[in-house]
Design a protein around this motif. Structure first.
Motif, PDB file in Angstrom:
ATOM      1  N   GLY A   1       0.792  -1.227   0.000  1.00  0.00           N
ATOM      2  CA  GLY A   1       0.000   0.000   0.000  1.00  0.00           C
ATOM      3  C   GLY A   1       0.823   1.275   0.000  1.00  0.00           C
ATOM      4  N   ASP A   2       2.154   1.145  -0.152  1.00  0.00           N
ATOM      5  CA  ASP A   2       3.027   2.319  -0.116  1.00  0.00           C
ATOM      6  C   ASP A   2       3.169   2.942  -1.494  1.00  0.00           C
ATOM      7  OD1 ASP A   2       3.573   1.923   2.611  1.00  0.00           O
ATOM      8  OD2 ASP A   2       5.161   0.483   2.131  1.00  0.00           O
ATOM      9  N   PHE A   3       3.404   4.248  -1.522  1.00  0.00           N
ATOM     10  CA  PHE A   3       3.683   4.952  -2.769  1.00  0.00           C
ATOM     11  C   PHE A   3       4.584   6.144  -2.488  1.00  0.00           C
ATOM     12  CE2 PHE A   3       0.258   7.524  -1.099  1.00  0.00           C
ATOM     13  CZ  PHE A   3       0.571   8.818  -1.499  1.00  0.00           C
ATOM     14  N   SER A   4       5.216   6.642  -3.544  1.00  0.00           N
ATOM     15  CA  SER A   4       6.027   7.856  -3.467  1.00  0.00           C
ATOM     16  C   SER A   4       5.805   8.641  -4.746  1.00  0.00           C
ATOM     17  CB  SER A   4       7.509   7.499  -3.313  1.00  0.00           C
ATOM     18  OG  SER A   4       8.317   8.672  -3.346  1.00  0.00           O
ATOM     19  N   ILE A   5       5.543   9.953  -4.602  1.00  0.00           N
ATOM     20  CA  ILE A   5       5.275  10.774  -5.777  1.00  0.00           C
ATOM     21  C   ILE A   5       5.804  12.193  -5.543  1.00  0.00           C
ATOM     22  CG2 ILE A   5       2.965  11.507  -5.017  1.00  0.00           C
ATOM     23  CD1 ILE A   5       2.053  11.256  -7.942  1.00  0.00           C
ATOM     24  N   PRO A   6       6.485  12.785  -6.531  1.00  0.00           N
ATOM     25  CA  PRO A   6       6.969  14.167  -6.379  1.00  0.00           C
ATOM     26  C   PRO A   6       5.795  15.134  -6.223  1.00  0.00           C
ATOM     27  CG  PRO A   6       8.057  13.073  -8.219  1.00  0.00           C
ATOM     28  CD  PRO A   6       6.924  12.195  -7.806  1.00  0.00           C
ATOM     29  N   ALA A   7       5.970  16.109  -5.323  1.00  0.00           N
ATOM     30  CA  ALA A   7       4.901  17.077  -5.076  1.00  0.00           C
ATOM     31  C   ALA A   7       5.471  18.299  -4.380  1.00  0.00           C
ATOM     32  CB  ALA A   7       3.790  16.461  -4.228  1.00  0.00           C
ATOM     33  N   ALA A   8       4.704  19.365  -4.407  1.00  0.00           N
ATOM     34  CA  ALA A   8       5.032  20.593  -3.688  1.00  0.00           C
ATOM     35  C   ALA A   8       3.844  20.970  -2.821  1.00  0.00           C
ATOM     36  CB  ALA A   8       5.369  21.721  -4.657  1.00  0.00           C
ATOM     37  N   VAL A   9       4.096  21.808  -1.832  1.00  0.00           N
ATOM     38  CA  VAL A   9       3.015  22.272  -0.972  1.00  0.00           C
ATOM     39  C   VAL A   9       1.923  22.912  -1.815  1.00  0.00           C
ATOM     40  CG1 VAL A   9       2.400  23.943   0.818  1.00  0.00           C
ATOM     41  CG2 VAL A   9       4.463  22.557   1.070  1.00  0.00           C
ATOM     42  N   ASN A  10       0.673  22.566  -1.522  1.00  0.00           N
ATOM     43  CA  ASN A  10      -0.537  23.041  -2.205  1.00  0.00           C
ATOM     44  C   ASN A  10      -0.841  22.295  -3.497  1.00  0.00           C
ATOM     45  OD1 ASN A  10      -1.243  24.948  -0.238  1.00  0.00           O
ATOM     46  ND2 ASN A  10       0.077  26.503  -1.154  1.00  0.00           N
ATOM     47  N   ASP A  11       0.017  21.330  -3.897  1.00  0.00           N
ATOM     48  CA  ASP A  11      -0.386  20.442  -4.984  1.00  0.00           C
ATOM     49  C   ASP A  11      -1.563  19.586  -4.510  1.00  0.00           C
ATOM     50  OD1 ASP A  11       1.545  21.369  -6.663  1.00  0.00           O
ATOM     51  OD2 ASP A  11       2.780  19.564  -6.660  1.00  0.00           O
ATOM     52  N   THR A  12      -2.348  19.085  -5.465  1.00  0.00           N
ATOM     53  CA  THR A  12      -3.484  18.229  -5.132  1.00  0.00           C
ATOM     54  C   THR A  12      -3.227  16.810  -5.615  1.00  0.00           C
ATOM     55  OG1 THR A  12      -5.045  20.082  -5.278  1.00  0.00           O
ATOM     56  CG2 THR A  12      -5.964  17.867  -5.416  1.00  0.00           C
ATOM     57  N   LEU A  13      -3.315  15.845  -4.703  1.00  0.00           N
ATOM     58  CA  LEU A  13      -3.175  14.432  -5.045  1.00  0.00           C
ATOM     59  C   LEU A  13      -4.556  13.807  -5.172  1.00  0.00           C
ATOM     60  CD1 LEU A  13      -0.245  13.282  -2.708  1.00  0.00           C
ATOM     61  CD2 LEU A  13      -0.130  14.250  -5.016  1.00  0.00           C
ATOM     62  N   PHE A  14      -4.729  12.999  -6.211  1.00  0.00           N
ATOM     63  CA  PHE A  14      -6.010  12.354  -6.502  1.00  0.00           C
ATOM     64  C   PHE A  14      -5.820  10.840  -6.407  1.00  0.00           C
ATOM     65  CE2 PHE A  14      -9.078  10.523  -9.524  1.00  0.00           C
ATOM     66  CZ  PHE A  14     -10.255  11.088  -9.064  1.00  0.00           C
ATOM     67  N   PHE A  15      -6.651  10.183  -5.602  1.00  0.00           N
ATOM     68  CA  PHE A  15      -6.538   8.748  -5.363  1.00  0.00           C
ATOM     69  C   PHE A  15      -7.747   8.034  -5.968  1.00  0.00           C
ATOM     70  CE2 PHE A  15      -4.330  11.038  -2.073  1.00  0.00           C
ATOM     71  CZ  PHE A  15      -3.126  10.363  -1.942  1.00  0.00           C
ATOM     72  N   SER A  16      -7.478   7.037  -6.799  1.00  0.00           N
ATOM     73  CA  SER A  16      -8.554   6.325  -7.485  1.00  0.00           C
ATOM     74  C   SER A  16      -8.305   4.821  -7.416  1.00  0.00           C
ATOM     75  CB  SER A  16      -8.621   6.768  -8.949  1.00  0.00           C
ATOM     76  OG  SER A  16      -9.596   6.048  -9.657  1.00  0.00           O
ATOM     77  N   TYR A  17      -9.358   4.073  -7.013  1.00  0.00           N
ATOM     78  CA  TYR A  17      -9.241   2.621  -6.894  1.00  0.00           C
ATOM     79  C   TYR A  17     -10.610   2.008  -7.140  1.00  0.00           C
ATOM     80  CZ  TYR A  17      -7.601  -1.862  -4.983  1.00  0.00           C
ATOM     81  OH  TYR A  17      -7.232  -3.180  -4.823  1.00  0.00           O
ATOM     82  N   LEU A  18     -10.646   0.968  -7.974  1.00  0.00           N
ATOM     83  CA  LEU A  18     -11.911   0.344  -8.363  1.00  0.00           C
ATOM     84  C   LEU A  18     -12.667  -0.161  -7.144  1.00  0.00           C
ATOM     85  CD1 LEU A  18     -13.654  -0.527 -10.779  1.00  0.00           C
ATOM     86  CD2 LEU A  18     -12.457  -2.713 -10.744  1.00  0.00           C
ATOM     87  N   GLY A  19     -13.933   0.252  -7.030  1.00  0.00           N
ATOM     88  CA  GLY A  19     -14.777  -0.185  -5.927  1.00  0.00           C
ATOM     89  C   GLY A  19     -14.680   0.685  -4.692  1.00  0.00           C
ATOM     90  N   PHE A  20     -13.816   1.724  -4.752  1.00  0.00           N
ATOM     91  CA  PHE A  20     -13.639   2.627  -3.623  1.00  0.00           C
ATOM     92  C   PHE A  20     -13.916   4.067  -4.056  1.00  0.00           C
ATOM     93  CE2 PHE A  20     -11.611  -1.103  -2.138  1.00  0.00           C
ATOM     94  CZ  PHE A  20     -11.501  -1.015  -0.758  1.00  0.00           C
ATOM     95  N   LYS A  21     -14.306   4.883  -3.112  1.00  0.00           N
ATOM     96  CA  LYS A  21     -14.594   6.279  -3.389  1.00  0.00           C
ATOM     97  C   LYS A  21     -13.297   7.040  -3.632  1.00  0.00           C
ATOM     98  CE  LYS A  21     -16.941  10.367  -1.548  1.00  0.00           C
ATOM     99  NZ  LYS A  21     -17.685  10.931  -0.402  1.00  0.00           N
ATOM    100  N   SER A  22     -13.210   7.738  -4.762  1.00  0.00           N
ATOM    101  CA  SER A  22     -12.027   8.544  -5.072  1.00  0.00           C
ATOM    102  C   SER A  22     -11.963   9.755  -4.139  1.00  0.00           C
ATOM    103  CB  SER A  22     -12.062   9.012  -6.532  1.00  0.00           C
ATOM    104  OG  SER A  22     -12.078   7.909  -7.414  1.00  0.00           O
ATOM    105  N   ILE A  23     -10.748  10.147  -3.775  1.00  0.00           N
ATOM    106  CA  ILE A  23     -10.578  11.308  -2.899  1.00  0.00           C
ATOM    107  C   ILE A  23      -9.462  12.199  -3.418  1.00  0.00           C
ATOM    108  CG2 ILE A  23     -11.387  10.073  -0.860  1.00  0.00           C
ATOM    109  CD1 ILE A  23      -8.460   9.900   0.052  1.00  0.00           C
ATOM    110  N   LYS A  24      -9.482  13.457  -2.976  1.00  0.00           N
ATOM    111  CA  LYS A  24      -8.422  14.420  -3.271  1.00  0.00           C
ATOM    112  C   LYS A  24      -7.842  14.922  -1.958  1.00  0.00           C
ATOM    113  CE  LYS A  24     -10.901  17.187  -5.840  1.00  0.00           C
ATOM    114  NZ  LYS A  24     -11.257  18.342  -6.698  1.00  0.00           N
ATOM    115  N   ILE A  25      -6.505  15.091  -1.920  1.00  0.00           N
ATOM    116  CA  ILE A  25      -5.827  15.576  -0.722  1.00  0.00           C
ATOM    117  C   ILE A  25      -4.871  16.704  -1.115  1.00  0.00           C
ATOM    118  CG2 ILE A  25      -4.125  14.999   1.058  1.00  0.00           C
ATOM    119  CD1 ILE A  25      -5.333  12.280   1.299  1.00  0.00           C
ATOM    120  N   ARG A  26      -4.917  17.809  -0.395  1.00  0.00           N
ATOM    121  CA  ARG A  26      -3.990  18.909  -0.626  1.00  0.00           C
ATOM    122  C   ARG A  26      -2.678  18.631   0.111  1.00  0.00           C
ATOM    123  NH1 ARG A  26      -5.128  24.161  -2.023  1.00  0.00           N
ATOM    124  NH2 ARG A  26      -6.760  23.150  -3.237  1.00  0.00           N
TER     125      ARG A  26
END
Length: 252
Positions: free
Chosen positions: A57-82
């Protein structure tokens, strides 16, 4: 003294800048039982890059403060995190996804007067055919929907009378168009779009409403059948084709 203050100010700015950018390293779990979720798609909507979670369940992704991450998985509710400084500085943060609850509604089947003989029954089942027309000077064709004597006229009318909607989309939104090109180059995003039919990722990244997306494709003469049944990658490629053709017409 002034040189010292200048050096100290530059030092503070560099520290702040460093703290505001890096890799978000977190863990995705099922909110129901805290089990890790593998192959969750994680997208940075600002940078248009993506990754997936590993078997833990681990991940790593380049980002900066105030970027928005979008999480999507079949059968689960997608979410966004700042993205915040805390998220960047604290690897291993737990992010929960919640399973979707599906309610099956009553389905009413429209009856056909079938006889049981295939040769006879196939004449009663409606078949919708979509036709594409090739236009000289353009790299791809136009889809006009069901065949009719006036179909090609509608195609030519759409080409030689560019709609204001296309100008608003392709002429006044360079940021969205840059994202469109990035989406086509990012393998992780393309792989995700082949499995999706809800337009959710496209709408989030391109900052469009569903009605706007459908209207753009209709103005590009894609049939309602294609718009409603194509997967999200096909829709992405259709938007890209439409934009390239719009540029050709604009130059002329």
């Amino acid at each position: 003294m002034k040189q010292f203050l200048l050096f100290f100010s530059c030092f503070l700015i560099s520290i702040v800048s460093f703290a505001q950018e890096g890799d978000v390293k977190a863990n995705i779990i099922n909110a129901e039982d805290d089990s890790p979720l593998q192959n969750v798609h994680v997208l940075n909507l600002n940078r248009v890059i993506g990754t997936i979670t590993n078997d833990k369940g681990d991940f790593s992704i380049p980002a900066a403060v105030n970027d928005t991450l979008f999480f999507s998985y079949l059968g689960f509710k997608s979410i966004k995190i700042r993205v915040t400084n805390d998220l960047l500085k604290n690897p291993g943060t737990k992010i929960q996804l919640t399973e979707l609850a599906y309610t099956l509604e009553e389905v009413i089947l429209q009856p056909f007067e079938l006889t049981g003989y295939l040769e006879i029954d196939n004449k009663y089942v409606p078949v919708e055919r979509n036709y594409r027309y090739s236009i000289s000077g353009l790299p791809t064709g136009y889809e006009a929907g069901s065949y009719s004597p006036g179909a090609i006229t509608r195609v030519l009318g759409a080409i030689f009378n560019p709609a204001d909607l296309l100008h608003n989309m392709f002429g006044k939104k360079p940021k969205q168009l840059r994202k469109l090109r990035k989406m086509q180059e990012e393998d992780q995003i393309r792989n995700l779009l082949t499995t999706k039919f809800d337009r959710e990722v496209l709408l989030e990244i391109l900052e469009l409403e569903r009605n706007d997306l459908d209207e753009i494709l209709q103005h590009c003469n894609y049939s309602k059948s294609f718009i409603s049944t194509a997967n999200d990658l096909q829709i992405l490629d259709a938007l890209s084709e439409c934009y390239e053709e719009f540029k050709v017409l604009n130059r002329k």
